[in-house]
Design a protein around this motif. Sequence first.
Motif, short mmCIF file in Angstrom:
data_model
loop_
_atom_site.label_atom_id
_atom_site.label_comp_id
_atom_site.label_asym_id
_atom_site.label_seq_id
_atom_site.Cartn_x
_atom_site.Cartn_y
_atom_site.Cartn_z
N GLY A 3 0.79 -1.23 0.10
CA GLY A 3 0.03 0.01 0.16
C GLY A 3 0.86 1.24 0.10
N ALA A 4 1.74 1.34 0.86
CA ALA A 4 2.54 2.38 0.74
C ALA A 4 3.54 2.57 -0.43
CB ALA A 4 3.79 2.17 1.92
N GLN A 5 3.85 1.51 -1.26
CA GLN A 5 4.46 1.62 -2.47
C GLN A 5 3.49 2.18 -3.57
OE1 GLN A 5 5.91 -2.11 -3.96
NE2 GLN A 5 6.36 -1.48 -5.95
N LYS A 6 2.16 1.75 -3.52
CA LYS A 6 1.30 2.29 -4.42
C LYS A 6 1.09 3.84 -4.12
CE LYS A 6 0.97 -1.12 -6.62
NZ LYS A 6 1.50 -1.16 -8.03
N VAL A 7 1.04 4.41 -2.89
CA VAL A 7 0.84 5.52 -2.62
C VAL A 7 2.26 6.48 -3.17
CG1 VAL A 7 0.71 7.34 -0.81
CG2 VAL A 7 -0.55 5.27 -0.70
N ALA A 8 3.50 5.77 -3.02
CA ALA A 8 4.45 6.43 -3.52
C ALA A 8 4.65 6.49 -5.10
CB ALA A 8 5.87 5.67 -3.04
N GLU A 9 3.97 5.41 -5.86
CA GLU A 9 4.13 5.69 -7.02
C GLU A 9 3.06 6.68 -7.57
OE1 GLU A 9 3.03 1.70 -8.45
OE2 GLU A 9 4.97 0.89 -8.06
N GLY A 10 1.85 6.68 -6.88
CA GLY A 10 0.96 7.77 -7.46
C GLY A 10 1.40 9.24 -7.16
N MET A 11 2.20 9.20 -6.07
CA MET A 11 2.75 10.78 -5.78
C MET A 11 3.67 11.07 -6.77
SD MET A 11 2.54 10.78 -1.65
CE MET A 11 3.50 12.38 -1.45
N THR A 12 4.72 10.17 -7.15
CA THR A 12 5.74 10.56 -7.96
C THR A 12 5.20 10.52 -9.34
OG1 THR A 12 6.82 8.38 -7.80
CG2 THR A 12 7.64 10.02 -6.39
N ARG A 13 4.31 9.72 -9.86
CA ARG A 13 3.79 9.38 -11.09
C ARG A 13 4.75 8.59 -11.69
NH1 ARG A 13 1.21 13.97 -14.28
NH2 ARG A 13 0.92 12.42 -15.73
N TYR A 14 5.16 7.82 -10.86
CA TYR A 14 6.66 6.74 -11.69
C TYR A 14 6.09 5.49 -11.36
CZ TYR A 14 10.95 4.52 -12.91
OH TYR A 14 12.02 3.56 -13.14
N CYS A 15 6.30 4.45 -12.07
CA CYS A 15 6.17 3.08 -11.76
C CYS A 15 7.23 2.25 -12.42
CB CYS A 15 4.65 2.31 -12.35
SG CYS A 15 4.51 0.73 -11.96
N PRO A 16 8.04 1.78 -11.34
CA PRO A 16 9.05 0.96 -12.09
C PRO A 16 8.75 -0.26 -12.73
CG PRO A 16 8.99 1.02 -9.52
CD PRO A 16 7.85 1.82 -10.07
N MET A 17 7.67 -0.86 -12.69
CA MET A 17 7.26 -2.02 -13.52
C MET A 17 6.80 -1.77 -14.93
SD MET A 17 8.02 -4.82 -12.26
CE MET A 17 7.00 -5.92 -13.18
N THR A 18 6.26 -0.54 -14.91
CA THR A 18 5.73 0.13 -16.26
C THR A 18 6.96 0.44 -17.08
OG1 THR A 18 3.72 0.99 -15.07
CG2 THR A 18 4.32 2.13 -17.44
N ASP A 19 7.94 1.04 -16.32
CA ASP A 19 9.31 1.38 -16.91
C ASP A 19 10.01 0.12 -17.54
OD1 ASP A 19 11.29 3.24 -17.72
OD2 ASP A 19 12.21 3.29 -16.01
N LEU A 20 10.16 -0.87 -16.53
CA LEU A 20 10.64 -1.87 -16.84
C LEU A 20 10.14 -2.76 -18.20
CD1 LEU A 20 12.94 -4.08 -16.06
CD2 LEU A 20 11.24 -5.22 -14.75
N LEU A 21 8.73 -2.77 -18.34
CA LEU A 21 8.25 -3.44 -19.30
C LEU A 21 8.04 -2.59 -20.37
CD1 LEU A 21 5.61 -5.13 -17.34
CD2 LEU A 21 7.37 -6.16 -18.26
N ASP A 22 8.38 -1.02 -20.62
CA ASP A 22 8.20 -0.26 -21.46
C ASP A 22 6.98 0.29 -21.93
OD1 ASP A 22 10.51 1.00 -22.25
OD2 ASP A 22 11.18 -0.37 -23.94
N LEU A 23 6.04 0.13 -21.08
CA LEU A 23 4.58 0.63 -21.20
C LEU A 23 4.34 2.05 -20.62
CD1 LEU A 23 3.14 -2.72 -19.61
CD2 LEU A 23 3.37 -2.11 -22.01
N ASP A 24 4.72 2.78 -21.57
CA ASP A 24 4.58 4.43 -21.43
C ASP A 24 3.21 4.63 -21.43
OD1 ASP A 24 5.63 6.56 -20.38
OD2 ASP A 24 6.33 7.22 -22.28
N GLN A 25 2.59 5.08 -20.25
CA GLN A 25 1.03 5.35 -20.11
C GLN A 25 0.94 7.11 -19.93
OE1 GLN A 25 -0.52 3.06 -17.09
NE2 GLN A 25 0.09 1.30 -18.12
N ALA A 26 1.82 7.98 -19.91
CA ALA A 26 1.80 9.18 -19.57
C ALA A 26 1.13 10.07 -20.72
CB ALA A 26 3.11 9.80 -19.16
#
Length: 67
Positions: A44-67
């Motif tokens: 849960g804390a990881q998801k909050v941090a991802e939302g606040m920074t708007r950066y997801c390491p898994m999305t970056d790793l899989l090259d799924l740019d959603q911005a």
Amino acid sequence: MKQNIGTVNSMMRIAGGLTLLAWSIAKMAREKPTGAQLFVSMMGAQKVAEGMTRYCPMTDLLDLDQA
């Protein structure tokens, strides 16, 4: 670190992460903490941090740019 998730995705991650945190903390306050509750609170804390920074390491790793 560039932002790789959108605004709506970010808000959903924050809301979901806070929900997981609230549930796990309430559960741990009533009884002795278990490994599963600690794991849920960390996720849960990881998801909050991802939302606040708007950066997801898994999305970056899989090259799924959603911005």
